[in-house]
Scaffold this active site. Structure first.
Site, PDB file in Angstrom:
ATOM      1  N   ARG A   1       0.838  -1.211   0.000  1.00 58.09           N
ATOM      2  CA  ARG A   1       0.000   0.000   0.000  1.00 58.09           C
ATOM      3  C   ARG A   1       0.872   1.259   0.000  1.00 58.09           C
ATOM      4  O   ARG A   1       0.586   2.235   0.680  1.00 58.09           O
ATOM      5  CB  ARG A   1      -0.955   0.020   1.196  1.00 58.09           C
TER       6      ARG A   1
ATOM      7  N   SER B   1     -11.320  -0.610   3.065  1.00 60.62           N
ATOM      8  CA  SER B   1     -10.488  -1.098   4.176  1.00 60.62           C
ATOM      9  C   SER B   1      -9.752   0.083   4.800  1.00 60.62           C
ATOM     10  O   SER B   1      -8.996   0.775   4.117  1.00 60.62           O
ATOM     11  CB  SER B   1      -9.487  -2.141   3.668  1.00 60.62           C
TER      12      SER B   1
ATOM     13  N   GLU C   1      -5.095   3.276   6.132  1.00 64.36           N
ATOM     14  CA  GLU C   1      -4.825   3.342   4.694  1.00 64.36           C
ATOM     15  C   GLU C   1      -5.178   4.701   4.116  1.00 64.36           C
ATOM     16  O   GLU C   1      -4.418   5.252   3.324  1.00 64.36           O
ATOM     17  CB  GLU C   1      -5.611   2.239   3.959  1.00 64.36           C
TER      18      GLU C   1
END
Length: 352
Positions: free
Chosen positions: A179, A252, A348
């Site tokens: 990520r 998420s 995130e």
């Protein structure tokens, strides 16, 4: 000189579609209230170049906005928000091993994935139904169900928002991580204009994730096509994740933490059912959703923001939430997980 005085709005309007005091509530999937002093909808690279060449550009704070699915916005944003709406999809070339396919940065990600499959070009199916735009995908190095974007990446074109320099980034230039990318580590510097993907002709389905394997088995698909895998992923995501159009969310919310092997072994001694995944460097990746659920947060609310009842990894807007409300529950969840497991969670989405 105040930012609002640096660039004349009438001049800007000749370059790109400009909105003054723009409401961003509908442009972020969490549905959070926010306003921008200026919002520019960029539908051509020429419009971006003209903006960068405008007098006083360097003094303007700026934010690049794609689909708004990975941002937590709050309050009044000064300067200018650049809404990327660069379209286009095409086959660039093909060789013996792959099709090289390009999309404009403003293309809807899921729409692009399904388009490639309709053309008979497999490879992106595990990343189906991920919200957002093509241009945002490499910044986050999106991943799901056993596949990361970096594994299908060829190159991308981007513009340096400070100098106006156009540059092509090859795979090694992007420094992709979990990520993560060189673009994420330099927020606000680069605006991605187009992305190219290398889609393999010697394709094999990626079905090592248990959810995907079970879904395909339930459908009686022992030798699934790429479209079969995409359909399975879509079904799984729709069962587990809320639709942002119905319940505001940013997908998420926490990264799956990576810990040292000795820490993982210690946790497994106390929690034998802890999901964990060995990494190439000897460390272990843990399931953030499991940690959050064990800490008692699944289905629990803190003010107008809650932890989704079907997937603890997702925070949702129950109605009327602000960026501060999201930060508050994220901090509370992180503190409880760290206190119980000694593991620090990292969000995130980017907080703006």
């Amino acid at each position: 000189m105040a930012a609002a005085d640096i660039i004349d709005v009438a001049d800007l309007a000749a370059i790109a579609e400009i909105t003054v005091d723009a409401d961003l509530g509908a442009l972020n999937t969490f549905g959070l209230p926010a306003r921008a002093a200026r919002l520019a909808r960029l539908r051509s690279v020429a419009a971006l170049a003209a903006l960068i060449a405008s007098p006083g550009w360097a003094q303007w704070p700026r934010l690049v906005l794609g689909g708004g699915s990975n941002l937590i916005l709050g309050g009044e944003l000064p300067g200018i928000v650049l809404k990327v709406e660069l379209g286009g999809r095409r086959l660039v070339r093909e060789d013996d091993g792959a099709w090289i396919v390009e999309a404009g940065a403003g293309e809807n990600w899921h729409g692009f994935v399904r388009w490639t499959l309709a053309q008979g070009w497999p490879g992106l199916e595990n990343l189906s139904l991920i919200p957002g735009t093509v241009g945002a995908a490499p910044i986050q190095n999106i991943g799901a169900y056993g596949l990361e974007l970096a594994e299908r990446f060829d190159a991308l074109d981007a513009v340096d928002l400070a100098s106006g320099e156009a540059r092509t980034f090859e795979l090694a230039d992007c420094a992709f991580g979990y990520r993560d990318s060189v673009f994420k580590r330099a927020p606000g510097r680069w605006l991605v204009t187009a992305v190219r993907f290398r889609l393999p002709k010697a394709w094999r389905p990626v079905t090592r994730y248990a959810d995907v394997a079970r879904e395909l088995e339930a459908r009686g698909l022992a030798a699934p096509s790429a479209l079969d895998v995409s359909d399975a992923v879509i079904a799984i995501r729709r069962r587990k994740l809320p639709d942002p159009a119905e319940l505001g969310n940013a997908g998420s919310f926490f990264k799956n933490p990576v810990v040292e092997a000795v820490h993982c072994a210690h946790l497994l001694a106390a929690h034998p059912d802890l999901p964990h995944y060995p990494q190439a460097d000897g460390r272990e990746k843990l399931a953030a959703g499991w940690l959050i659920e064990q800490a008692g947060w699944k289905g629990r609310d803190l003010g107008p923001v809650g932890c989704f009842e079907r997937q603890a990894l997702v925070l949702v807007n129950r109605g009327g939430a602000t960026g501060a409300d999201v930060a508050r529950i994220a901090h509370a969840i992180g503190a409880d997980v760290e206190a119980r497991f000694g593991v620090r969670l990292e969000p995130e989405p980017v907080f703006v």
